[in-house]
Design a protein around this motif. Structure first.
Motif, PDB file in Angstrom:
ATOM      1  N   ARG A   1      -0.048   3.680   5.383  1.00  0.00           N
ATOM      2  CA  ARG A   1       1.357   2.982   4.966  1.00  0.00           C
ATOM      3  C   ARG A   1       1.443   1.688   5.456  1.00  0.00           C
ATOM      4  O   ARG A   1       1.775   0.800   4.772  1.00  0.00           O
ATOM      5  CB  ARG A   1       2.455   3.865   5.363  1.00  0.00           C
ATOM      6  N   PHE A   2       1.405   1.203   6.722  1.00  0.00           N
ATOM      7  CA  PHE A   2       1.461   0.251   7.108  1.00  0.00           C
ATOM      8  C   PHE A   2       0.692  -1.017   6.680  1.00  0.00           C
ATOM      9  O   PHE A   2       0.848  -2.087   6.575  1.00  0.00           O
ATOM     10  CB  PHE A   2       1.274   0.101   8.949  1.00  0.00           C
ATOM     11  N   GLU A   3      -0.816  -0.626   6.075  1.00  0.00           N
ATOM     12  CA  GLU A   3      -1.741  -1.417   5.448  1.00  0.00           C
ATOM     13  C   GLU A   3      -1.175  -1.589   3.955  1.00  0.00           C
ATOM     14  O   GLU A   3      -1.126  -2.817   3.339  1.00  0.00           O
ATOM     15  CB  GLU A   3      -3.202  -0.881   5.429  1.00  0.00           C
ATOM     16  N   VAL A   4      -0.662  -0.720   3.378  1.00  0.00           N
ATOM     17  CA  VAL A   4       0.046  -0.780   2.086  1.00  0.00           C
ATOM     18  C   VAL A   4       1.115  -1.795   2.209  1.00  0.00           C
ATOM     19  O   VAL A   4       1.582  -2.837   1.360  1.00  0.00           O
ATOM     20  CB  VAL A   4       0.540   0.551   1.649  1.00  0.00           C
ATOM     21  N   LEU A   5       1.891  -1.611   3.145  1.00  0.00           N
ATOM     22  CA  LEU A   5       3.501  -2.535   3.289  1.00  0.00           C
ATOM     23  C   LEU A   5       2.935  -4.009   3.698  1.00  0.00           C
ATOM     24  O   LEU A   5       3.515  -4.904   3.307  1.00  0.00           O
ATOM     25  CB  LEU A   5       4.166  -1.817   4.055  1.00  0.00           C
ATOM     26  N   LYS A   6       1.799  -4.105   4.384  1.00  0.00           N
ATOM     27  CA  LYS A   6       1.442  -5.398   4.852  1.00  0.00           C
ATOM     28  C   LYS A   6       0.934  -6.123   3.345  1.00  0.00           C
ATOM     29  O   LYS A   6       1.374  -7.401   3.516  1.00  0.00           O
ATOM     30  CB  LYS A   6       0.071  -5.312   5.672  1.00  0.00           C
TER      31      LYS A   6
ATOM     32  N   TRP B   1       2.197  -5.419   0.444  1.00  0.00           N
ATOM     33  CA  TRP B   1       3.380  -5.608  -0.310  1.00  0.00           C
ATOM     34  C   TRP B   1       4.519  -6.460   0.468  1.00  0.00           C
ATOM     35  O   TRP B   1       5.776  -6.287   0.247  1.00  0.00           O
ATOM     36  CB  TRP B   1       4.024  -4.105  -0.513  1.00  0.00           C
ATOM     37  N   GLU B   2       4.221  -7.332   1.352  1.00  0.00           N
ATOM     38  CA  GLU B   2       5.158  -8.029   2.186  1.00  0.00           C
ATOM     39  C   GLU B   2       6.040  -7.337   2.771  1.00  0.00           C
ATOM     40  O   GLU B   2       7.284  -7.919   2.861  1.00  0.00           O
ATOM     41  CB  GLU B   2       5.563  -9.044   1.159  1.00  0.00           C
ATOM     42  N   LYS B   3       5.696  -6.328   3.373  1.00  0.00           N
ATOM     43  CA  LYS B   3       6.689  -5.122   4.014  1.00  0.00           C
ATOM     44  C   LYS B   3       7.939  -4.790   3.388  1.00  0.00           C
ATOM     45  O   LYS B   3       8.909  -4.740   3.924  1.00  0.00           O
ATOM     46  CB  LYS B   3       7.184  -6.093   5.403  1.00  0.00           C
ATOM     47  N   ASP B   4       7.632  -4.676   2.075  1.00  0.00           N
ATOM     48  CA  ASP B   4       8.696  -4.319   1.153  1.00  0.00           C
ATOM     49  C   ASP B   4       9.006  -2.730   1.268  1.00  0.00           C
ATOM     50  O   ASP B   4       8.329  -2.075   0.274  1.00  0.00           O
ATOM     51  CB  ASP B   4       8.533  -4.978  -0.324  1.00  0.00           C
ATOM     52  N   THR B   5       9.624  -2.408   2.016  1.00  0.00           N
ATOM     53  CA  THR B   5       9.695  -0.982   1.989  1.00  0.00           C
ATOM     54  C   THR B   5      10.680  -0.481   0.899  1.00  0.00           C
ATOM     55  O   THR B   5      10.472   0.728   0.623  1.00  0.00           O
ATOM     56  CB  THR B   5      10.470  -0.627   3.541  1.00  0.00           C
ATOM     57  N   VAL B   6      11.647  -1.288   0.411  1.00  0.00           N
ATOM     58  CA  VAL B   6      12.514  -0.766  -0.488  1.00  0.00           C
ATOM     59  C   VAL B   6      11.587  -0.552  -1.602  1.00  0.00           C
ATOM     60  O   VAL B   6      11.583   0.494  -2.540  1.00  0.00           O
ATOM     61  CB  VAL B   6      13.366  -1.809  -0.735  1.00  0.00           C
ATOM     62  N   ALA B   7      10.618  -1.467  -2.032  1.00  0.00           N
ATOM     63  CA  ALA B   7       9.683  -1.261  -3.000  1.00  0.00           C
ATOM     64  C   ALA B   7       8.932  -0.049  -3.153  1.00  0.00           C
ATOM     65  O   ALA B   7       8.904   0.823  -4.017  1.00  0.00           O
ATOM     66  CB  ALA B   7       8.726  -2.631  -3.475  1.00  0.00           C
ATOM     67  N   LEU B   8       8.384   0.340  -1.850  1.00  0.00           N
ATOM     68  CA  LEU B   8       7.634   1.467  -1.718  1.00  0.00           C
ATOM     69  C   LEU B   8       8.453   2.769  -1.879  1.00  0.00           C
ATOM     70  O   LEU B   8       7.660   3.608  -2.310  1.00  0.00           O
ATOM     71  CB  LEU B   8       6.826   1.218  -0.192  1.00  0.00           C
ATOM     72  N   ASP B   9       9.532   2.659  -1.173  1.00  0.00           N
ATOM     73  CA  ASP B   9      10.461   3.848  -1.233  1.00  0.00           C
ATOM     74  C   ASP B   9      10.722   4.082  -2.719  1.00  0.00           C
ATOM     75  O   ASP B   9      10.770   5.230  -3.148  1.00  0.00           O
ATOM     76  CB  ASP B   9      11.608   3.622  -0.512  1.00  0.00           C
ATOM     77  N   ASN B  10      10.945   3.153  -3.428  1.00  0.00           N
ATOM     78  CA  ASN B  10      11.334   3.099  -4.855  1.00  0.00           C
ATOM     79  C   ASN B  10       9.825   3.912  -5.756  1.00  0.00           C
ATOM     80  O   ASN B  10      10.191   4.655  -6.734  1.00  0.00           O
ATOM     81  CB  ASN B  10      11.752   1.752  -5.462  1.00  0.00           C
TER      82      ASN B  10
END
Length: 529
Positions: free
Chosen positions: A438-443, A445-454
């Motif tokens: 997950r941390f690699e995905v967020l990296k 995605w510019e640490k966009d946790t809102v987009a990933l949670d969405n």
């Protein structure tokens, strides 16, 4: 389960004592493992028992109580001697004579014949019986890419089935209740399929197989992959791939006799999932979040591939107005002003082997014509799908409860994994993939946790509808299903989610080491419903 230490001559022993049963268990990873023939000639293929209680006669002691007096588990020479009943014949997987004669059995694998009981379950593995066994590379390098199935291997391999018995059957609470440790109240069989004739004979043999099984419940576990090619029973590299029409005919034939298909799924559902035709037939339901797709028939392609390519593009244009992505012009930038790029797929193909990319009508025409004429290919149609932009795949694992059809509470994934394809821009087919955390995905995605949670929320919402679709093919909820979604970050806090694929029970669980035992428990629960 028994000693291979030579048994002394029986002279001087009191023989003809109590009749007993001994628990037989074969190592399913050993090509020379002994199976007891439960049903042999003239029936072919044979029904071979690897686990369960068999009849025998105790020798050298008049009772198990007497045999227990000198028994020491660490000293095999003190184990009771048992002669299998004359009806018990041992062979290996190829039908050649195997272990026989007197056996030394540890005391906890013996019981008086008077204590025998009906097994809770009779389960039969429908196994690859071709010339070559299926092996798995479990090196660290292999497991880090898409080539590895993990430490248990893939479902058709011996190691996977052995682990299912050791870590599934032998610990299941229903099968172990009241049973001696390591001796579950279940009999396990194998049917080794080594030819097209074997496949075709299964429905006719069904009543005899069922009659030979003693369990309260009877279930088949199909450790084979359906393919749009004929099985190659003698070459390496094609193990476990069988003609899909023969496979589904066999599954339905045995189901009609009363043998439940519990792994991966019942025949109708297994066919639906692996056909991939639902990509085209269900793409206009926006709740499913499918890209536009259409089917192009074999004969039509052979007559005029260019005509069918143009027709497919027109069809995709019409379908796109009714998909989940209609409002934004489709799930890819390249097709915003009309379909110019996409993929051609075969349904009964595995590991993304027959997924080809195309740009423009000329490439689509060539791809259709080349794919349908692949050597030995029996496919009746190709699937043509519009292109989807995505950064990662999100793979959800769901375990619907048995009563979910009647009480459809919201399902939550038990586990998820991410994957990322390493496909070059000029490639015409997918490359290898990695398994980022997950941390690699967020990296990325510019640490966009809102987009990933969405993205997760959109995928979970679609999953409810996708899993409910499966009830139309089988009214009992699947024990487990993997759903793959394609994720694209399209702006701060925003993500595009497209459904990619249903993956059957027994599919690769990627980096989830705890997954296979959960899959086996769910499959056994399903078998005993």
């Amino acid at each position: 389960s028994y000693s291979e230490v030579p048994v002394p001559e029986m002279a001087g022993y009191a023989t003809g004592g109590g009749n007993v049963q001994f628990y037989h268990q074969a190592d399913l990873t050993d090509p020379k493992a002994p199976f007891a023939v439960r049903l042999g000639d003239p029936i072919k293929p044979w029904l071979l028992q690897s686990h369960g209680w068999l009849d025998g006669t105790l020798q050298g002691a008049s009772s198990l109580e007497e045999a227990a007096r000198g028994f020491r588990l660490e000293d095999q020479s003190t184990w009771p001697v048992v002669v299998p009943d004359q009806s018990v014949v041992f062979v290996d997987r190829y039908g050649k004579p195997a272990a026989g004669g007197s056996l030394r059995i540890p005391l906890d694998r013996l019981r008086p014949s008077s204590q025998q009981q009906q097994p809770e379950l009779s389960m039969v593995f429908m196994r690859w019986g071709g010339k070559h066994r299926i092996g798995e590379d479990t090196s660290d390098e292999s497991l880090a890419t898409d080539g590895g199935w993990g430490k248990f291997g893939c479902p058709p391999c011996d190691w996977y089935m052995d682990a299912m018995v050791q870590m599934g059957v032998k610990v299941h609470p229903v099968l172990t209740q009241g049973a001696p440790a390591g001796c579950p109240n279940c009999e396990v069989f194998s049917i080794f399929l080594g030819s097209n004739e074997h496949m075709k004979s299964l429905p006719a043999n069904g009543p005899q197989y069922l009659a030979a099984m003693r369990g309260k419940k009877k279930a088949s576990f199909w450790m084979l992959w359906p393919s749009d090619w004929n099985a190659d029973w003698s070459s390496q590299g094609y193990e476990a791939y069988v003609n899909r029409q023969m496979l589904f005919t066999a599954m339905r034939g045995l189901e009609a006799c009363g043998l439940r298909s519990s792994f991966p799924h019942p025949g109708d559902l297994y066919e639906f999932i692996t056909s991939k035709r639902w990509m085209a037939t269900h793409c206009q339901d926006p709740n499913l979040r499918l890209p536009a797709a259409t089917l192009v028939g074999r004969q039509e392609i052979l007559r005029d591939p260019m005509k069918e390519a143009r027709s497919a593009l027109q069809t995709l244009e019409g379908l796109r107005s009714n998909t989940a992505f209609a409002a934004v012009g489709g799930p890819s930038v390249v097709n915003r002003n009309g379909v110019r790029k996409g993929v051609v797929k075969l349904g009964w193909s595995w590991e993304a082997k027959h997924v080809w990319f195309w740009n423009g009508v000329e490439e689509l025409s060539k791809s259709l014509h080349s794919m349908i004429q692949l050597d030995g290919c029996l496919a009746e149609a190709c699937i043509v799908q519009e292109w989807v932009d995505f950064d990662f795949e999100l793979r959800f694992f769901f375990f619907p409860p048995a009563n979910w059809a009647e009480e459809p509470a919201e399902l939550k994934p038990r586990h998820f994994e991410y994957t990322s394809w390493n496909t070059k821009s000029h490639s015409y087919s997918p490359g290898s993939f990695t398994k980022p955390k997950r941390f690699e995905v967020l990296k990325r995605w510019e640490k966009d946790t809102v987009a990933l949670d969405n993205a997760h929320a959109q995928a979970e919402a679609a999953a409810q509808h996708l899993i409910r679709q499966l009830l139309q093919k089988s009214p009992v909820p699947v024990p487990i299903i993997r759903l793959d979604f394609m994720l694209k970050r399209i702006g701060p806090g925003q993500a595009q989610v497209a459904f990619g694929e249903y993956c059957e029970n027994g599919c690769c669980v990627l980096q989830w080491d705890e997954g296979p035992p959960m899959v086996w428990r769910a499959s056994l629960d399903y078998a005993m419903q």
